[in-house]
Motif scaffolding. Structure first.
Motif: not given
Lengths: 168, 689, 100
Positions: A91, B658-661, B663-664, B666-667, C23
């Motif tokens: 991302q 909800q992909d468990g990451l 950072q996403s 966070m995004l 990020l």
């Protein structure tokens, strides 16, 4: 262009440059070192702002404590293979854009409120004793947050021990 | 009516005795031994006979104008009001009542007397047959029905007896129900009878609609009161409808076809039912309702004509038959024709007289034939008999007497009754007399053909059977002898006046035939001139003797000739031998058409009612249930699932976030921050400021 | 004297770099370090305003933030250690067990 400005520009360039480097290094040990550099530069900025106590706290706590902890853990988990993997995740572009957008927003916000900023009051000849003032405030007005912070540290200690210990 | 003489008051017992024993046979007959059955059943008939004799004497004791007695047991059908044809209100009443007058006296004497003798005969004849108790039960049931028929005081009760004898006839003809031919014959008799019964019933309805009553004693006055002219078409209709019933029951053209087939039954049945009693019910009924007939010359003419034609027709078939019982069956049809001829020309009493004498000699003929069949171990074809006269003498002599009687030889019973009929016929219509005359000759011929083929000539009996030829037991022979005696003297109770007699019988019955209006028939006295009567008698005697001689010639002297004659007549012989193919004609016209109707209805039932209706209803139910299931699955459940799917539609994309990451996440936080800041710094900015 | 807004620009720059680091990087230790960077940027901001107003409140607040950062770093690193022991990985991309 006074000494203040030169020092300020020096420290800020160091801070920003180290920060950028930290975020972009493949080797996390390098990253840790650059973070140390950034923290030290920040400490310098504190000093420029006549926050001596905070300067010392920053150096001792942040650099001497937290970063050492970081380095310990890095040493524990360092893998050679991580040097060969991708650094940045999927991302990155969107994230970059959004982060910049956020930055731009805050920039505009600061810009909008710039008028209400005023320069610091004249610095007196004899500097007030910063540490004493901080101590006064800390144990006076901010007693409760202080105690809560101590509990926080206790909890964190327990948590860290629990998390890191080997399961028997 | 109070204070009636004993036997007249208890007249209702006469049918009751055989009914009781029939009921006993029904419930217990299986467990009783043959001898108990014999004593019980024959005994009850004998008691009825005694009562009949008593009733007769008590009737005779009364003055001749008062000889009609009535005994009502109970009101069977209470008065039901209805409208007659002329609009008057009448009541339909039928009571369970008995009428004893001279006519019914004669009938009950004949029925119980001959019936009793035949019961005695049956104890010997049926001794080795299965179903002994069943046979006597049916026989007694028949006696009950026949006695109800002749004793009834109204048309409806008579019809009850009429149907009853028809049923018993069916039961007894089909007694050997294991044989298909026997059960078929029973069915045929019943169905053909039924056709006649329909006409009879219509006649009863018409009578009640026209006259307002069905009681015999009331019909005469009703006819007088109604002012019906002679030849009134409604009266003619009633008379003809009654006659239709009579042709069915008494085997006249066109409903005679069941009688020859009825020979499948045991011989005593043939004797009792199809010679002496049941078949005479039609003659009795016509005589009972003579008041109606005498108002309709057309109907009477038809009756006479049908009777005469039937007599001739049946006699012609009797000439060529080879089965001993079939010859006698056709003979019965022929003699019944004589009786109807008598009724048709107005000589009702002569018809009844012939009925009585016919009961004697025809009953005897059948019983003797049974005796012959018994002697030759069941053979019924006369071509396989011969030279039996010395071997079974009693049978032979009694049968010979009966043959002489039926042929009409003086002074046997048949001569007197037949000549009475011929005489009256001659008065009315020469053609009718001619037919009767010629038939008398044929009667003599075929009867003596039977006698000569069976008892004389060379023995054509099968050698195995010949060893076993024996005379019948006494139980069979005694009734033969008694009937033979009656065949001789039976006619003497109405000795013709030209020979010095005084016609007791005729006078006895004349009150029954009296008609209470102007056009009364003259009391029967024979042809207008005494000399004419004698002349006719001699003529008929001559023809009869010729017939006997001809039979002797063909069947004793030149036994080769009959075959040659048959071949010579070729087609005509075949026509007669096959009974003019009447059975086949009826089959094609009626029987098979009825079967076709049945098959068509069956197909209709299977395909339309079962197919469309039942299966269709089933299919419809299935279809409705399928629709219902579809509705439930797609509409009812569907709306539930629709709601769920709408929720899913909104929730699924959200879930994918909800992909468990971390950072996403966070995004998304940053994104939210941007929005948040955007609002507060730029939109709400002005409001704050 | 350096005007206050210069300090704010510095703070903003560090903050943005920190956010980018959180990020974008796959290695969780780097992420943690980026978080420290963000906290630091906030500290600078606070102290700058504290200097502008002449009070020490901002500095006290910054002390608390440092305290908090320490605690958080300790626990966070403990978690990373525990996770590393189980899964042998330090990449945030591979830590997705709590997905739907």
């Amino acid at each position: 262009m006074g000494l203040n400005s030169i020092l300020f520009y020096f420290f800020s360039a160091l801070a920003v440059g180290s920060a950028i480097l930290m975020v972009t290094r493949r080797n996390i040990v390098h990253g840790a070192v650059y973070l140390i550099t950034t923290l030290l530069a920040t400490a310098g900025v504190f000093l420029l702002l006549q926050a001596e106590f905070l300067f010392i706290v920053q150096v001792i706590l942040y650099v001497g404590g937290i970063m050492v902890l970081f380095v310990f853990v890095i040493m524990l988990v360092n893998l050679d293979v991580s040097l060969l993997q991708y650094q940045f995740n999927r991302q990155r572009f969107v994230a970059g854009v959004l982060a910049l957008a956020l930055g731009a927003q805050i920039f505009l916000a600061i810009k909008m409120g710039q008028k209400s900023l005023f320069p610091a009051t004249r610095v007196p000849e004899i500097l007030p004793k910063n540490t004493e003032a901080v101590a006064d405030a800390l144990f006076g007005r901010f007693m409760l947050p202080f105690e809560i912070a101590s509990i926080l540290l206790l909890v964190a200690m327990i948590g860290a021990v629990v998390m890191a210990k080997r399961r028997v | 009516m109070n204070a009636q003489p004993f036997f007249l008051d208890h007249i209702w017992l006469i049918p009751m005795f055989p009914l009781i024993t029939a009921a006993v046979m029904l419930f217990y007959g299986r467990r009783l031994s043959n001898s108990v059955v014999s004593w019980l059943c024959s005994g009850s008939v004998f008691v009825s006979f005694v009562f009949s004799v008593g009733a007769f004497f008590q009737t005779v004791a009364k003055p001749s104008a008062e000889r009609v007695a009535t005994k009502v047991l109970f009101e069977w059908i209470p008065a039901v009001p209805y409208h007659m044809f002329d609009g008057k209100l009448a009541k339909f009443v039928a009571d369970w009542g008995f009428q004893i007058d001279p006519l019914s006296c004669v009938m009950i004497l004949v029925v119980t007397g001959v019936g009793f003798l035949i019961h005695i005969y049956s104890t010997g004849y049926m001794a080795h047959e299965g179903g002994y108790y069943r046979f006597f039960g049916y026989l007694n049931l028949f006696m009950f029905s026949m006695l109800m028929l002749v004793l009834a005081n109204n048309l409806l009760l008579l019809f009850v007896g009429w149907e009853g004898v028809g049923t018993c006839s069916y039961l007894l003809i089909g007694f050997y129900f294991h044989k298909k031919s026997a059960s078929d014959a029973g069915k045929k008799a019943f169905v053909v009878n039924r056709v006649g019964d329909a006409g009879f019933l219509l006649g009863i309805f018409l009578t009640s609609a026209l006259l307002g009553t069905i009681r015999f004693v009331d019909i005469g006055p009703a006819l007088a009161a109604g002012g019906f002219a002679i030849g009134d078409p409604r009266i003619t209709a009633i008379a003809l409808l009654f006659f239709v019933g009579a042709t069915g029951k008494s085997a006249q053209i066109p409903l005679y076809v069941w009688l020859p087939d009825a020979m499948e039954g045991p011989t005593p049945v043939s004797a009792l039912i199809h010679a002496a009693t049941m078949v005479t019910a039609g003659v009795y009924m016509v005589t009972r309702t003579n008041a109606i007939y005498q108002l309709s010359p057309k109907a009477m003419g038809l009756v006479a004509l049908v009777g005469a034609i039937t007599a001739l027709f049946a006699a012609s078939m009797g000439v060529v038959q080879n089965d001993i019982k079939k010859v006698l069956a056709y003979s019965t049809v022929s003699q019944l024709g004589y009786m109807f001829l008598a009724c048709g020309v107005g000589a009702f009493t002569a018809g009844i007289f012939h009925l009585m004498t016919h009961a004697f000699f025809k009953g005897l003929l059948f019983l003797a034939a049974g005796s012959v069949i018994h002697a030759v171990s069941g053979e019924q074809d006369m071509r396989n008999m011969g030279a039996l006269s010395k071997k079974i003498p009693v049978t032979y002599w009694t049968m010979l007497i009966a043959a002489l009687a039926i042929a009409g030889i003086f002074p046997f019973a048949g001569f007197i009754s037949k000549d009475l009929i011929l005489g009256k016929a001659y008065e009315k219509d020469a053609l009718l007399w001619a037919i009767g005359y010629f038939t008398a000759g044929m009667t003599a011929f075929y009867m003596f053909r039977l006698i000569f083929m069976t008892f004389h000539g060379k023995s054509r009996v099968d050698p195995d059977v010949e060893h076993h030829i024996h005379e019948s037991p006494k139980s069979m022979l005694v009734p033969l002898v008694i009937l033979a005696a009656l065949s001789i003297i039976g006619g003497w109770i109405s000795w013709p006046e030209i020979f010095g007699g005084n016609s007791h019988f005729i006078n006895f019955l004349s009150t029954v035939v009296a008609v209470p209006h102007e056009a009364r028939m003259e009391p029967l006295k024979g042809p207008s001139s005494r000399l004419g009567e004698l002349y006719l008698m001699l003529l008929s005697e001559g023809l009869v003797i010729l017939g006997i001689l001809f039979a002797w010639f063909l069947y004793v002297k030149r036994t080769d000739l009959p075959e040659k004659i048959a071949k010579g007549f070729g087609g005509f012989y075949r026509l007669v031998y096959n009974k003019y193919y009447v059975d086949q004609l009826y089959d094609a016209l009626f029987v098979n058409r009825a079967k076709d109707l049945g098959l068509a209805l069956g197909a209709f039932d299977r395909n339309v009612i079962d197919g469309v209706g039942v299966n269709g209803a089933g299919w419809l139910t299935l279809f409705i249930s399928k629709v219902s299931m579809w509705w439930d699955t797609w509409i009812v459940d569907g709306s539930v699932r629709l709601g769920a799917r709408i929720v899913w539609l909104f929730s699924y994309p959200v879930r994918l976030i909800q992909d468990g990451l971390v950072q996403s996440y966070m995004l998304l936080i940053v994104l939210g921050l941007i929005g948040f800041f955007g609002y507060y710094f730029y939109v709400a900015h002005h409001a704050i400021r | 004297m350096v005007p206050v807004d210069q300090y704010l620009w510095l703070s903003l720059a560090l903050f943005t770099i920190g956010v980018i680091g959180v990020l974008t990087r796959r290695n969780v230790i780097i992420i943690l370090m980026s978080i420290e960077l963000i906290l630091n940027a906030v500290n600078i901001n606070l102290v700058a305003f504290s200097h502008m107003f002449g009070t020490v409140d901002g500095q006290v607040f910054a002390i608390f933030i440092i305290t908090d950062a320490a605690a958080e770093a300790a626990v966070g690193l403990g978690i990373i250690l525990a996770f590393f022991r189980n899964r042998e990985t330090l990449l945030a991309d591979e830590m997705d067990m709590l997905k739907w």
